[in-house]
Scaffold this active site. Structure first.
Site, PDB file in Angstrom:
ATOM      1  N   ASP A 833       0.826  -1.212   0.000  1.00  0.00           N
ATOM      2  CA  ASP A 833       0.000   0.000   0.000  1.00  0.00           C
ATOM      3  C   ASP A 833       0.855   1.254   0.000  1.00  0.00           C
ATOM      4  O   ASP A 833       1.857   1.329   0.720  1.00  0.00           O
ATOM      5  CB  ASP A 833      -0.907   0.023   1.239  1.00  0.00           C
ATOM      6  CG  ASP A 833      -2.117  -0.870   1.074  1.00  0.00           C
ATOM      7  OD1 ASP A 833      -2.900  -0.631   0.146  1.00  0.00           O
ATOM      8  OD2 ASP A 833      -2.263  -1.808   1.872  1.00  0.00           O
ATOM      9  N   LYS A 902      -6.891  12.628  11.846  1.00  0.00           N
ATOM     10  CA  LYS A 902      -6.606  11.734  10.718  1.00  0.00           C
ATOM     11  C   LYS A 902      -7.516  11.971   9.519  1.00  0.00           C
ATOM     12  O   LYS A 902      -7.041  12.125   8.387  1.00  0.00           O
ATOM     13  CB  LYS A 902      -6.708  10.271  11.158  1.00  0.00           C
ATOM     14  CG  LYS A 902      -6.451   9.293  10.008  1.00  0.00           C
ATOM     15  CD  LYS A 902      -6.556   7.841  10.434  1.00  0.00           C
ATOM     16  CE  LYS A 902      -6.345   6.923   9.235  1.00  0.00           C
ATOM     17  NZ  LYS A 902      -6.451   5.500   9.586  1.00  0.00           N
ATOM     18  N   ASP A1049      -4.106   2.597  -5.272  1.00  0.00           N
ATOM     19  CA  ASP A1049      -2.730   2.745  -4.784  1.00  0.00           C
ATOM     20  C   ASP A1049      -2.306   1.559  -3.923  1.00  0.00           C
ATOM     21  O   ASP A1049      -1.418   1.671  -3.090  1.00  0.00           O
ATOM     22  CB  ASP A1049      -2.576   4.052  -3.994  1.00  0.00           C
ATOM     23  CG  ASP A1049      -3.476   4.102  -2.770  1.00  0.00           C
ATOM     24  OD1 ASP A1049      -4.403   3.278  -2.680  1.00  0.00           O
ATOM     25  OD2 ASP A1049      -3.257   4.962  -1.902  1.00  0.00           O
TER      26      ASP A1049
END
Length: 1129
Positions: A833, A902, A1049
């Site tokens: 990742d 976050k 991704d």
């Protein structure tokens, strides 16, 4: 209103109504209301389209309001031409001058292209592709498919005879009709159409001459006639060789060649020119290597691949596939058996009624005037039984809470169009040619054949050239409005015809014939939405029957053979099913026109990457699938994300069933009932989705299959099958394995263990060495999970991705227990990742040292966490403000954590605003026990400012770039344009955000569309870069012989080849960002949107405007990415 597709002017297509007894009748009240609303919006949108056209003074097309006579005034819906006023608008001039200054980065070379304030709805020949034109072309095509050129000609003449209506026609429509008459051998009618072209001021194109010569080939016309035709063709600037570069269907090419050889017996068309080499600087070496690597072989023989092709062709030709449900393992109860018998009898009765009523409605439509466009040709394209099958299929899949009329109508219309496209391709000679080429193409992939060193696209193009014909077809796009109109007619038939006895489940009640479906209105965000809802009787019968089969459209299933390689925007993926290379917003056609105008060589890398992804074979992880099905049939598990059945849905309280006693209890019970209904609807949706996925996987449990790929408008790739693919949830990914196995090798087992720890989410901040050590420490838990998943200590259930973790535990156990783990053949995909991938691209663009370090572009001993870094920076700002006496900063002491910031940090790259960020932080603060709730608003407002300040400090170049991108898009949208750009691989992109209004675009622009264009551009631009990086990685992994797939991704490969993939991934990221990406973007926007001299006073120079930031602003060394372990990990 929901019947009107966005951004499209509406053309009127007439519908035929039928009564419950099958006789023609007036449509129902709700249907009349919808038609009236559509007509009002239609008139408004016609005005806008005309004001964007070159001939703004032309009257609008005379589509008649339902119920009006043919001679009604054509002035209705007409838009007045507004001549431009003298002088310049200072605000427009100022904004557009600022745009020109803002876009400049360094020296600009080359001429500036002309800016055109219009949507991309016109091709090179001047054919327009607005909703009206698409409906006309669809109608003509349908008539010609039915071999009814007379009906098509009546329609064309209706528009041609009026000067106002004639402006709607394009050369393509005349050419279509010429080909229709050519098949009937009517040269006289084709000659008449040539005269009509001259009257319309249009010049014949190659397709017109091809139609004339095709007719002459059919009728063996005299040589003198053919000679005159060829002479006229050459006088118009064409050549005979160009004639054979056109797209032909059926025997058109053969007939043209036959006619030409009457006057030139030795004539042979020139062979198709060799495909151009991709010119992208990123791939120049990739395509021009002197010794390219041969294409990786599949573990199948040529014979096996050809047989698989025939199985896939059979499945697609049948339109639908029926498979067993995973719930079928349960033994049927007596109630279920009776319900199934009842359902079979009802369906048989409904089928007869629908058939009769459909035929009567067609007779009613056929008697109308032939020049009027109606739904009649569309209802004749398929057999009557097929329309009924489609309607009954929709009826069986209708959810208990109902479905939006718009969604239902679109689905019905799309199913009819899909079947028509398959039938059209099946009847043509094209299918035989594709089958012949695929038989040869299989040699490139098969293990027992050797051909030259080609990519799949290159080899298919070579075979196609040697066959002497193109595999493209002339399919016309059906606009959304047409699909909806057709679907609404089907819904009307269902609502009016499908009936059932009211006492069918309870004989004690009075017998009364009632509709099975009924129309209701609901409100969503203050908008009134029409719903089609099934009667509870039908829902109860379907629930009791618990049918053991599921019926899907063919395109829902993965392919049973390697996909047909993409060779152009029109051809690839499935054999018969029409598939778009680029997915787009419903009704948008500008993407397709943009791809058609793009040089073919610019698309080679994109097509090759899609082919590489689609050629990866898959198989099912049967042990994991069996465990999931066991839990699914045992009432599911919320913890493991296996949805429970509807029998577990919450029930209203006893007090609600007894009836409310006070106003307060009445209100609370009403809220409770609403919540129960909402929860039930959610559970039904989740359960059905899981049922589809598991049933498809179970059907494929012993098969090898493939996922054909296409892409969205940003270039991000997606598998075409919608339900079951590797982009799915944890469950779906856990039951997928590579069909090709590779030995683990020296480091493969270590990568399996590290991958398992990554799936648990337990050691995100630890190094790879520490994660490997932790995996060895808990090996007993891993083996217990593999051996006793449901009866052991169940360690795997407490991980972030439990099902993938269980699958990985099983793979590790098999490898450890094999005689030699390094030789163990593993089919298991290992994931790598990206670390906050959007910010990685921003940091690389801006060369931010601090930002690059925080997103792991810089080599570090352990992974850096950008969210923790931002939280620490915010805490420093808070301490400073608290010392200065700021109350909210003091209140936040001890409450600023990674979790609080976050989501906001993650979505900054996707264009989140301060307002949106404040809402995200507010939600996190409300979840914290002990935080004083009276300070939530003030604290969230303070924190979002500090988060943005922290990001600006850490990613200084990033913020400047994002501001530049946003401001450029704002000014471009304000000038009335949509954002377009070209990716580093040469893929053209246009943002599909348009909002039609009934006024000319003013200096303020269209606020709704402008805001969307502005806010969406930065994240969409970054998405186009991450898709470019993925495609580069895919192509170079192919060159190295790797199996490679991606989920945006997140890159997947075998454990053996993880290290090689990581190397390629980093090299291509560095190569990508070594290009002048922002400079190229600046040059493109200047050429496209700024004009010299100014167009319509939209741009004029000003020297006092702010200039763009200089690039690159940072000192980060991009080569360091190659040494970063945690860039992708």
């Amino acid at each position: 209103k929901q019947l009107q597709a966005d951004n499209e002017p509406a053309a009127r297509v007439r519908e035929g109504g039928v009564s419950s007894s099958g006789t023609p009748s007036q449509p129902s009240r709700w249907f009349e209301k919808l038609k009236k609303e559509k007509w009002i919006k239609h008139k408004r949108q016609l005005k806008l389209e005309q004001k964007f056209s070159a001939a703004a003074s032309a009257p609008s097309p005379p589509f008649l309001e339902p119920g009006k006579a043919a001679g009604a005034k054509e002035s209705q819906g007409r838009a007045k031409a507004v001549p431009p006023k003298g002088g310049t608008n200072p605000k427009v001039s100022s904004e557009c001058s600022r745009l020109e200054e803002l876009l400049k980065i360094g020296k600009l070379e080359g001429p500036l292209a002309l800016w055109e304030p219009r949507l991309r709805l016109e091709d090179k020949e001047g054919n327009k592709y607005g909703s009206i034109q698409l409906i006309i072309m669809s109608y003509l095509e349908s008539c010609l498919f039915l071999r009814q050129p007379e009906r098509a000609q009546q329609c064309l003449l209706f528009y041609h005879r009026s000067q106002a209506r004639r402006k709607l026609l394009g050369i393509k429509m005349y050419a279509m009709l010429m080909h229709g008459w050519a098949k009937k051998g009517s040269l006289k009618q084709i000659g008449r159409l040539f005269f009509m072209l001259e009257e319309a001021g249009l010049k014949p194109n190659l397709s017109c001459y091809a139609a004339a010569l095709e007719c002459m080939g059919h009728t063996r016309a005299p040589a003198t006639v053919i000679q005159r035709c060829v002479q006229q063709l050459e006088e118009d600037g064409f050549s005979l060789d160009e004639l054979f570069e056109d797209v032909y269907e059926e025997d058109e090419r053969e007939m043209v060649l036959k006619a030409v050889r009457i006057i030139k017996p030795n004539f042979h068309p020139l062979p198709q020119p060799c495909s151009e080499i991709c010119t992208s600087p990123l791939l120049r070496d990739f395509y021009s290597k002197e010794e390219p690597v041969s294409y990786p072989k599949l573990d199948f023989s040529v014979r096996e691949l050809r047989e698989r092709f025939r199985q896939q062709l059979e499945m697609e030709a049948s339109n639908t596939i029926t498979i067993s449900s995973v719930e079928s393992a349960k033994p049927p109860t007596e109630q279920a058996s009776k319900a199934r018998e009842l359902l079979t009898a009802l369906r048989s009765e409904w089928r007869k009624s629908l058939l009769q009523t459909l035929r009567e409605s067609k007779i009613h439509m056929a008697n109308r005037r032939s020049w009027q466009m109606s739904l009649y040709p569309y209802l004749c394209l398929l057999e009557d039984e097929e329309y009924v099958d489609i309607m009954l299929q929709i009826l069986s899949s209708l959810p208990p809470q109902g479905e939006s009329l718009l969604v239902l109508a679109k689905e019905l219309g799309a199913k009819i169009h899909s079947r028509y496209a398959i039938l059209k391709k099946s009847r043509s000679h094209l299918l035989k040619k594709i089958q012949k080429i695929y038989d040869e193409y299989a040699q490139l992939l098969a293990k027992d054949a050797q051909v030259g060193l080609y990519l799949p696209r290159e080899y298919w193009e070579k075979l196609e050239a040697s066959s002497g014909s193109s595999q493209l077809s002339k399919d016309c796009t059906w606009p959304q409005l047409l699909l909806v109109q057709l679907g609404v007619h089907m819904v009307e038939l269902l609502v009016q015809v499908i009936k059932v006895q009211s006492n069918i489940l309870n004989p004690s009640l009075e017998a009364k014939l009632i509709p099975v479906l009924y129309h209701v209105y609901s409100f969503r965000n203050s908008r009134q939405i029409g719903f089609i809802k099934p009667h509870p009787i039908l829902t109860q019968i379907l629930s009791n029957a618990a049918e053991t089969t599921l019926t899907f459209d063919s395109f829902v299933m993965p392919m049973l053979c390697p996909p047909v390689p993409w060779t152009s925007p029109h051809f690839g993926a499935y054999i018969l099913l029409p598939t778009k290379l680029m997915r787009c917003v419903e009704g948008a056609i500008q993407h397709q026109l943009l791809l058609e105008e793009c040089p073919r060589s610019n698309l080679h890398s994109v097509l090759d990457a899609l082919n590489q992804l689609g050629n990866c074979p898959w198989k099912i992880n049967q042990p994991v699938l069996d465990i999931i099905i066991t839990i699914f049939n045992a009432k599911g598990s919320e913890k493991l994300d296996v949805p429970p059945p509807l029998s577990e849905a919450p029930k209203p309280s006893m007090a609600l069933r007894m009836g409310p006693s006070t106003p307060w209890s009445k209100s609370s019970l009403k809220r409770e009932l609403t919540q129960c209904r909402k929860k039930t609807a959610e559970m039904y949706s989740l359960r059905t989705d899981a049922l589809y996925k598991l049933s498809i996987a179970n059907h494929l449990r012993d098969k090898v299959f493939w996922f054909p790929h296409n892409m969205d408008f940003r270039g991000r790739t997606y598998p075409c099958p919608p339900y079951f693919n590797h982009l799915g949830s944890d469950i779906t990914r856990a039951i997928l394995l590579f069909a090709e196995g590779k030995p683990l090798g020296a480091r493969g087992l270590d990568w399996l263990k590290i991958h398992l720890i990554n799936l648990t989410g337990l050691k995100k901040k630890n190094s790879l060495r520490e994660r490997l050590a932790y995996a060895n420490e808990i090996m007993e838990e891993i083996l217990d999970s593999a051996d006793n998943p449901l009866t052991g200590r169940k360690w795997w259930m407490d991980t972030d991705e439990p099902w993938q973790a269980l699958a990985c535990c099983m793979e590790i156990a098999k490898a450890l227990r094999s005689p030699d783990p390094t030789a163990y053949i593993s089919h298991f995909p290992i994931h790598q990742d990206g670390s906050c991938n959007g910010l990685q691209h921003y940091a690389a663009l801006g060369r931010d040292v601090i930002g690059a370090t925080s997103v792991n572009l810089m080599p570090c001993d352990s992974p850096q966490d950008v969210y923790s870094g931002v939280a620490q920076q915010v805490e420093e700002f808070r301490k400073r403000d608290a010392q200065e006496g700021m109350k909210v900063a003091q209140v936040l002491d001890g409450f600023i954590s990674r979790k609080v910031v976050k989501q906001t940090v993650m979505t900054v790259v996707y264009g989140v605003t301060r307002y949106g960020g404040r809402l995200q932080i507010e939600k996190r603060l409300k979840e914290i026990n002990g935080f004083p709730q009276e300070y939530v608003w003030e604290a969230s407002h303070y924190l979002v400012q500090q988060v943005f300040n922290s990001l600006k400090e850490m990613f200084s170049g990033t913020r400047e770039i994002q501001i530049w991108l946003t401001e450029s898009a704002r000014l471009i949208a304000k000038s009335g344009n949509t954002m377009e750009w070209v990716t580093p691989l040469g893929l053209p992109i246009v943002q599909p955000y348009h909002q039609a209004k009934s006024t000319v675009v003013s200096a303020k622009g269209n606020r709704g569309t402008g805001m969307k264009q502005k806010n969406a551009f930065p994240p969409n631009f970054i998405h186009s870069l991450d898709s470019t990086h993925m495609m580069l990685t895919a192509l170079h992994c192919h060159r190295r012989g790797l199996t490679f797939v991606s989920v945006h991704d997140c890159y997947w490969t075998h454990a053996l080849t993880v290290d090689v993939m990581n190397q390629v991934c980093r090299e291509q990221f560095v190569e990508l960002h070594s290009q002048p990406i922002l400079q190229d973007l600046s040059r493109f926007m200047l050429q496209k949107y700024c004009t010299t001299p100014p167009v319509s006073n939209l741009c004029s120079p000003r020297s006092d405007l702010p200039s763009a930031p200089s690039f690159p602003p940072g000192d980060f060394d991009l080569q360091k990415v190659k040494e970063s372990t945690y860039f992708f990990s």
